[in-house]
Design a protein around this motif. Structure first.
Motif, mmCIF file in Angstrom:
data_model
loop_
_atom_site.group_PDB
_atom_site.id
_atom_site.type_symbol
_atom_site.label_atom_id
_atom_site.label_comp_id
_atom_site.label_asym_id
_atom_site.label_seq_id
_atom_site.Cartn_x
_atom_site.Cartn_y
_atom_site.Cartn_z
ATOM 1 N N GLU A 65 85.174 -6.929 3.344
ATOM 2 C CA GLU A 65 85.558 -6.028 2.176
ATOM 3 C C GLU A 65 86.306 -5.569 1.318
ATOM 4 O O GLU A 65 86.194 -4.703 0.362
ATOM 5 C CB GLU A 65 84.005 -4.900 2.729
ATOM 6 C CG GLU A 65 83.261 -5.341 3.002
ATOM 7 C CD GLU A 65 81.869 -4.314 3.812
ATOM 8 O OE1 GLU A 65 83.170 -2.723 3.931
ATOM 9 O OE2 GLU A 65 81.165 -4.053 3.743
ATOM 10 N N GLU A 67 89.206 -6.812 -0.037
ATOM 11 C CA GLU A 67 89.835 -7.117 -1.160
ATOM 12 C C GLU A 67 88.733 -6.588 -2.521
ATOM 13 O O GLU A 67 89.445 -5.893 -3.886
ATOM 14 C CB GLU A 67 89.462 -8.103 -1.378
ATOM 15 C CG GLU A 67 90.025 -9.239 -2.815
ATOM 16 C CD GLU A 67 90.119 -10.360 -2.442
ATOM 17 O OE1 GLU A 67 90.881 -11.177 -3.968
ATOM 18 O OE2 GLU A 67 89.773 -11.486 -1.889
ATOM 19 N N GLY A 68 87.946 -6.206 -2.319
ATOM 20 C CA GLY A 68 87.340 -5.478 -3.563
ATOM 21 C C GLY A 68 87.685 -4.232 -3.240
ATOM 22 O O GLY A 68 87.212 -3.339 -4.557
ATOM 23 N N ASP A 71 90.669 -3.684 -4.784
ATOM 24 C CA ASP A 71 90.993 -4.542 -6.347
ATOM 25 C C ASP A 71 90.881 -2.828 -7.076
ATOM 26 O O ASP A 71 91.112 -2.622 -7.921
ATOM 27 C CB ASP A 71 90.477 -5.375 -6.628
ATOM 28 C CG ASP A 71 90.695 -6.829 -6.584
ATOM 29 O OD1 ASP A 71 92.155 -6.684 -5.876
ATOM 30 O OD2 ASP A 71 90.071 -7.646 -6.448
ATOM 31 N N LYS A 72 89.716 -1.921 -6.730
ATOM 32 C CA LYS A 72 88.791 -0.801 -6.653
ATOM 33 C C LYS A 72 90.201 0.112 -7.490
ATOM 34 O O LYS A 72 90.709 1.069 -7.628
ATOM 35 C CB LYS A 72 87.833 -0.784 -6.167
ATOM 36 C CG LYS A 72 87.438 0.950 -7.423
ATOM 37 C CD LYS A 72 85.914 1.083 -6.381
ATOM 38 C CE LYS A 72 84.770 2.590 -6.879
ATOM 39 N NZ LYS A 72 83.817 3.194 -6.117
#
Length: 247
Positions: A65, A67-68, A71-72
């Motif tokens: 989880e 990478e998500g 990026d956020k």
């Protein structure tokens, strides 16, 4: 007299040939396996790097989880030159500090990750130094005053289990939260890992408690924090929204 047939499998030539064939077969299998697994290993390393960066700002997540969330939360990445200007040609995320440290200071690239979480801004700086036996590294995040540590993570290549290797433990990392990297006069001195620190709750003394029996590793952590952070001063001085008095 009848001639006794020779068993060729007992000859030196046969033994050597068998050994050579086995070496070639095993090497080929290992090479194929390594080539096949390399992309997976690279992806795991990339995601783990994102995990560590996020951990400095209090976000603990599974690798799948990372990478998500990265990026956020990571709104900007910059690669800096020694004078604090941005190197437009370099990709901050792929900079290898182990290689950079072998270069003169004016040729190095200094990666910086900027996070924005619930309206709060954080600056995340990669670290790398020398422990007792080998390299140590990590990340430290600074709050928007560029003086107060939000969090830190550390890792190592070969420190002693139960001693220097304890730098990876949560209880050691938590000692750095809210510590200041500048002294009262605005001089950047980092955070020192000190044996027998008499004021562990004092967040203004630029000190945290050392790990018992790991003096050299602790010194390595102290040195890499102060040494790495110094290179970011030129950039921070150029930022108009920095609140701390920087000398």
């Amino acid at each position: 007299m009848e001639e006794i047939p020779v068993n060729k499998t007992n000859t030196n030539g046969y033994t050597f040939m068998f050994a050579i064939i086995m070496v070639v077969v095993v090497a080929s299998v290992l090479a194929f396996t390594a080539t096949t697994l390399q992309p997976i290993q690279n992806e795991n390393v990339r995601q783990e790097k994102m995990q560590n960066i996020l951990a400095t700002v209090g976000i603990e997540t599974e690798r799948s989880e990372a990478e998500g969330l990265y990026d956020k939360c990571i709104t900007e990445t910059v690669a800096l030159k020694e004078d604090g200007s941005v190197d437009e040609k370099a990709d901050a995320f792929t900079v290898d500090l182990a290689r950079e440290l072998k270069k003169p200071g004016n040729e190095q690239v200094y990666p910086l990750y900027i996070a924005n979480i619930d309206g709060a801004k954080y600056y995340i700086i990669p670290l790398r130094g020398k422990g007792l036996w080998d390299a140590i590294w990590g990340y430290v995040s600074l709050k928007d005053d560029v003086n107060t540590i939000k969090g830190a993570v550390f890792d190592h290549k070969g420190e002693t289990p139960g001693l220097g290797a304890e730098i990876t433990q949560t209880w050691f990392r938590e000692r750095f939260a809210d510590e200041k990297i500048f002294d009262g006069s605005g001089n950047l001195i980092g955070v020192s890992v000190v044996k027998g620190n008499v004021g562990p709750s004092n967040k203004e003394d630029n000190k945290v408690d050392a790990i018992s029996g790991a003096t050299i590793t602790g010194n390595g952590v102290s040195d890499m924090i102060s040494e790495r952070l110094q290179h970011y001063l030129p950039y921070f001085k150029k930022q108009k929204d920095i609140k701390v008095a920087i000398q």
